[in-house]
Design a protein around this motif. Structure first.
Motif, short mmCIF file in Angstrom:
data_model
loop_
_atom_site.label_atom_id
_atom_site.label_comp_id
_atom_site.label_asym_id
_atom_site.label_seq_id
_atom_site.Cartn_x
_atom_site.Cartn_y
_atom_site.Cartn_z
N HIS A 157 -31.91 -38.68 -17.28
CA HIS A 157 -31.64 -37.54 -18.24
C HIS A 157 -31.33 -38.00 -19.60
CE1 HIS A 157 -27.38 -36.90 -18.28
NE2 HIS A 157 -27.20 -37.29 -17.01
N ARG A 192 -33.44 -37.86 -22.85
CA ARG A 192 -32.93 -37.48 -24.05
C ARG A 192 -32.83 -38.33 -25.26
NH1 ARG A 192 -28.15 -36.13 -21.96
NH2 ARG A 192 -26.95 -38.05 -22.73
N GLU A 219 -31.32 -37.58 -8.67
CA GLU A 219 -31.90 -36.65 -9.93
C GLU A 219 -30.76 -35.87 -10.51
OE1 GLU A 219 -34.87 -33.01 -9.66
OE2 GLU A 219 -35.16 -34.27 -7.98
N GLU A 220 -31.00 -35.77 -11.67
CA GLU A 220 -29.86 -34.90 -12.20
C GLU A 220 -30.74 -34.43 -13.44
OE1 GLU A 220 -25.67 -35.77 -14.46
OE2 GLU A 220 -26.62 -37.71 -13.32
N ARG A 221 -30.06 -33.07 -13.76
CA ARG A 221 -30.54 -32.17 -14.95
C ARG A 221 -31.80 -32.25 -15.13
NH1 ARG A 221 -26.40 -34.01 -19.66
NH2 ARG A 221 -24.58 -34.30 -18.15
N HIS A 270 -34.40 -34.55 -14.10
CA HIS A 270 -34.83 -36.01 -13.99
C HIS A 270 -34.49 -36.71 -13.07
CE1 HIS A 270 -36.34 -34.76 -18.13
NE2 HIS A 270 -35.38 -34.13 -18.25
N ASP A 322 -42.14 -38.31 -17.06
CA ASP A 322 -41.37 -37.39 -18.01
C ASP A 322 -41.52 -37.92 -19.42
OD1 ASP A 322 -40.61 -36.10 -15.88
OD2 ASP A 322 -38.63 -37.13 -16.03
#
Length: 460
Positions: free
Chosen positions: A190, A194, A225-227, A229, A239
């Motif tokens: 993530h 970002r 996997e976090e937020r 992604h 992504d």
């Protein structure tokens, strides 16, 4: 004439570009960034932090209150180049802070340049900042020192390197990068996405994904996997491909799961381009190198990738003259290259590096034999490149504009070309209104060993 001679160093990043004029009275820091794109990203992070604290960036020694030299320690020749750059900065400025890969050997640096202000290792950002603070105290002006959200970039505005991890878990005998930069440490997916979103919002048209081993991204954090992604090369590529910029993958080892990324290239989500450091082809040479995946059937893999995505461009680097390399093993490499038909190829003559395990191997190859094999290798690679580029004459493709010179000639790159290390496509007429970062369609009308020429095609 081709602008990319066969001895071009594939390990070097583009020269940093400094465009900001410091304000009056602002403390100013100069930066010399050597080595690979990963080091250039480190330089950008250091300067972004300093810029946020109110420091200006000086494009020359004379205008700097202190100079940071970000060094390379990949090869002994690179170490010598780093020491030379430190010496030049000491002579021209005298107040020098050393960081980067060679900083992992502080005694080596201070033995040659005992008056440097400080020595820090790779990606030791806090220590670099502490050294700058000690040498040149900050003097921020909150009313005028405004930092863009994307931070300080040392590359042209339209492309940017995106580093997804640090370090490497491999133990190749010729490489000391894991000793200098440590084991693999992946960034959360993530956070990478970002950063990419901010870069694209700031005008970046091409994201160049870099690491020591892009294929291994996320292994150390179990592909967490976090937020929304997941830390896996395929998921990350998907992504990033949804952000609307060109996405180019570098430093990919030919593991089986690379096959999962190739369909994304065929779909147009990421560029049909793989930068894979094969290093050699002969099983015994690869075994002596302790290369990962040395038993993989790479030719079959290449054929499979091309079946999925016929437009894929493959670039690689090789080492000739590795200890114990026989004429038979070298001939195997030439035959392999004939069959592989790689689009972009770089080559190093093997050299010892202090601390590398390959130094202790028997049967080192004489320098004159290394040079002769390098010349034969590059002659073969150049002929392949020339033939593959000649086949593009008459075809149409998209190119990204890198610069327009005083005569109006546009230097561009196709999807098959990474900045600095690959070829260019030149447009020498009808370039009015073009700017760096523009993406236009051209028809290729001429080719050389490494470069193309083309003419613009009007948009439908």
């Amino acid at each position: 004439m081709s602008s990319n001679p066969p001895d071009l160093r594939p390990d070097l990043a583009p020269a940093p570009r400094f465009g900001e004029a410091p304000r009056d009275g602002q403390p100013r820091i100069g930066m010399v960034s050597l080595g690979c794109p990963k080091a250039l990203v480190d330089s950008e992070r250091i300067l972004t932090r300093l810029r946020a604290e109110g420091y200006g960036i000086s494009p020359d020694y004379a205008g700097a209150d202190a100079v940071i030299v970000n060094t390379c320690g990949f090869l002994d020749s690179a170490k010598a180049e780093s020491l030379e750059a430190i010496g030049e900065a000491m002579a021209a400025n005298g107040r020098v802070i050393v960081t980067g890969c060679l900083g992992a050997e502080p005694d080596y640096i201070t033995g040659a340049h005992p008056k440097v202000l400080a020595v820090t290792g790779p990606h030791q950002y806090e220590q670099v900042l502490d050294a700058v603070h000690a040498a040149v105290p900050p003097a921020p002006d909150p009313f005028v020192d405004l930092l863009p959200a994307s931070g300080v970039s040392l590359t042209p505005r339209h492309y940017s390197y995106l580093k997804i991890s640090e370090g490497c878990n491999h133990k190749c005998r010729f490489c000391i990068i894991p000793d200098m930069r440590g084991r693999l440490v992946s960034r959360p997916a993530h956070a990478v996405v970002r950063e990419a979103e901010r870069l694209v919002a700031a005008g970046v048209r091409e994201l160049l994904v870099i690491s020591q081993d892009t294929s291994a991204y996320g292994v150390d954090i179990r592909h967490a996997e976090e937020r929304g992604h997941r830390a896996h090369m395929t998921d990350l590529a998907r992504d990033l491909g949804g952000l609307g910029a060109w996405v180019r993958l570098h430093y990919v080892y030919p593991y089986p799961h690379v096959r999962e990324v190739v369909p994304l290239m065929a779909e147009g989500l990421v560029l049909p381009y793989l930068d894979i450091p094969f290093q050699h082809s002969h099983p015994e040479t690869l075994k002596r190198m302790a290369r990962p995946a040395h038993g993989e059937k790479t030719l079959e893999r290449i054929a499979e990738w091309r079946a999925i995505c016929p437009d894929i461009t493959l670039r690689s680097t090789f080492i000739v003259g590795y200890p114990g390399e026989t004429e038979e093993e070298f001939a195997h490499l030439l035959d392999w290259l004939d069959e592989a038909q790689l689009d972009r190829v770089g080559c190093f003559k093997y050299e010892n590096v202090a601390g590398a395990r390959s130094n202790a191997l028997p049967d080192h190859v004489p320098e004159e034999v290394k040079a002769e094999r390098w010349a034969r290798f590059m002659e073969k690679a150049q002929a392949i490149s020339e033939a593959r580029l000649a086949a593009k004459v008459g075809t149409r493709c998209e190119v990204i504009v890198d610069e327009i010179d005083a005569e109006g000639v546009a230097t561009c790159r196709t999807k098959a070309d990474a900045p600095e290390i690959d070829g260019n496509l030149f447009i020498d007429e009808d370039t009015e209104g073009l700017s760096p970062g523009d993406i236009v369609t051209v028809e290729v009308d001429e080719a050389s060993e490494y470069d193309l020429w083309g003419r613009r095609i009007a948009a439908p």
